[in-house]
Design a protein around this motif. Structure first.
Motif, PDB file in Angstrom:
ATOM      1  N   THR A 157     -24.955  15.057 -11.801  1.00 27.72           N
ATOM      2  CA  THR A 157     -24.462  13.686 -11.676  1.00 27.72           C
ATOM      3  C   THR A 157     -25.317  12.726 -12.507  1.00 27.72           C
ATOM      4  O   THR A 157     -24.808  11.840 -13.196  1.00 27.72           O
ATOM      5  N   THR A 181     -22.520   2.825  -8.826  1.00 27.50           N
ATOM      6  CA  THR A 181     -21.243   3.408  -8.408  1.00 27.50           C
ATOM      7  C   THR A 181     -21.460   4.097  -7.070  1.00 27.50           C
ATOM      8  O   THR A 181     -22.592   4.389  -6.671  1.00 27.50           O
ATOM      9  N   GLU A 210     -20.914   7.043  -6.396  1.00 23.80           N
ATOM     10  CA  GLU A 210     -21.443   8.392  -6.615  1.00 23.80           C
ATOM     11  C   GLU A 210     -22.952   8.392  -6.812  1.00 23.80           C
ATOM     12  O   GLU A 210     -23.655   9.285  -6.322  1.00 23.80           O
ATOM     13  N   GLU A 243     -26.877  17.356  -7.966  1.00 28.83           N
ATOM     14  CA  GLU A 243     -27.362  15.984  -8.123  1.00 28.83           C
ATOM     15  C   GLU A 243     -27.853  15.748  -9.548  1.00 28.83           C
ATOM     16  O   GLU A 243     -27.616  14.680 -10.130  1.00 28.83           O
TER      17      GLU A 243
END
Length: 343
Positions: free
Chosen positions: A321, A97, A99, A318
């Motif tokens: 995520t 993705t 992201e 991070e």
């Protein structure tokens, strides 16, 4: 079949496509189960002759469909073809993705890898299961105690959990000829060949192994406990699941082998700050004896995950995520983030 996207036998085909053509689109429908009665994992690939701009600058549209109802309005992820032009494997994955792409790039930039020649496999020949018994025959018990006799302790993939493993069976050693028998008697890091996640444990029992991969002290510059913490971490599980998504199996299982394991970014312990390296090794040692599913084990694992995020230079944002991608429980995610902020 999607297997050629990551399997060793597909490497030359991947290299040919990536170096000589414009890959326009990859549509992954491998989780849709469209073919009744058979385990099929299809992808649809569109390839154009490369003209004009360099192939490395070509933009590939990645579409990973988990439901046909989304087919008409799915927004593809666009990735530069050069992202996949990484020798020697030239891996392709659709599990990307916008992201997570920069996070994968950040991990790819880590130079350390475990050499494939340092990763060995236990018994891989077909039919070895007929030499294995779960029953505690007297000869098997004697073999475990005396390390001699026809039956020897045996570890299968299902006997391994994160940080801990113990032999769950015995094997008739008279039936096998294995050149690495001496190495297996030494402490070794073991990784199941099929599991739901990247899982590693240090085995001290000297057991023989089934379809299990292993690394010994004599083969490696890394401390085995240090390596166990890295491989069991959220961060390297994230990397493996993204990069090797094409080798997923039914039921959410993943396949592991020496080629795939050698592609995981692993920091050389000699380049790690001494305090951080000692802390990681200490956590690995404590997790070997922690009671499964206990509060102590959960706390140690959270601290280990935070230490690995710190080692790889990942911020708390991070790390969040990464853990969201892995569908980590919210409470666990918060505890790990709090620990990262403490470093």
């Amino acid at each position: 079949s999607n297997k050629f996207l990551a399997a060793e036998y597909g490497r030359y085909l991947r290299q040919m496509l990536l170096d000589n053509y414009h890959v326009a689109e990859i549509i992954d429908i491998s989780t849709l189960k469209d073919f009744r009665g058979t385990a099929a994992y299809p992808v649809i690939i569109t390839v154009n002759n490369s003209t004009g701009r360099p192939v490395s600058e070509n933009q590939i549209s990645l579409i990973n469909l988990s439901c046909w109802d989304d087919a008409g309005n799915y927004e593809p992820v666009v990735v530069r073809q050069g992202f996949f032009q990484k020798p020697p494997e030239y891996l392709l994955t659709t599990e990307i993705t916008a992201e997570i792409l920069p996070l994968v790039n950040k991990l790819d930039a880590v130079k350390g890898r475990i050499s494939r020649r340092h990763i060995a496999c236990g018994l891989a020949e077909a039919g070895f299961g007929r030499w294995v018994t779960d029953k505690p025959y007297s000869s098997a018990v004697n073999a475990v105690k005396n390390e001699e006799g026809p039956y020897l302790p045996f570890i299968r993939a299902g006997d391994i959990t994160s940080y801990q493993a113990k032999p769950g069976a015995w094997i008739d050693s008279r039936k096998i000829k294995y050149a690495q028998m001496g190495k297996l008697k030494k402490p070794k890091l073991i990784i199941p060949g099929i599991a739901r996640r990247l899982t590693a444990a240090v085995d001290y029992s000297g057991s023989l192994l089934g379809r299990v991969y292993y690394i010994t002290y004599e083969n490696l510059f890394l401390n085995l406990r240090y390596l166990a913490v890295l491989l069991n971490s959220h961060l390297l599980n994230f990397y493996y699941r993204v990069i090797y998504w094409p080798v997923h199996l039914a039921g959410g299982y993943l396949r592991f082998n020496s080629g795939y394991l050698s592609g995981i970014p692993v920091h050389d312990i000699t380049d790690v700050p001494e305090d951080l390296a000692k802390n990681i090794i200490m956590l690995g040692k404590a997790l070997e004896t922690a009671v499964p599913r206990s509060r102590e084990q959960a706390d140690l694992r959270n601290r280990a995950d935070a230490a690995v995020f710190r080692l790889y230079g990942f911020s708390s944002a991070e790390a969040q995520t990464v853990m969201k991608y892995l569908q980590t429980p919210v409470d666990e995610m918060r505890r790990v983030i709090d620990l990262i902020d403490c470093y």
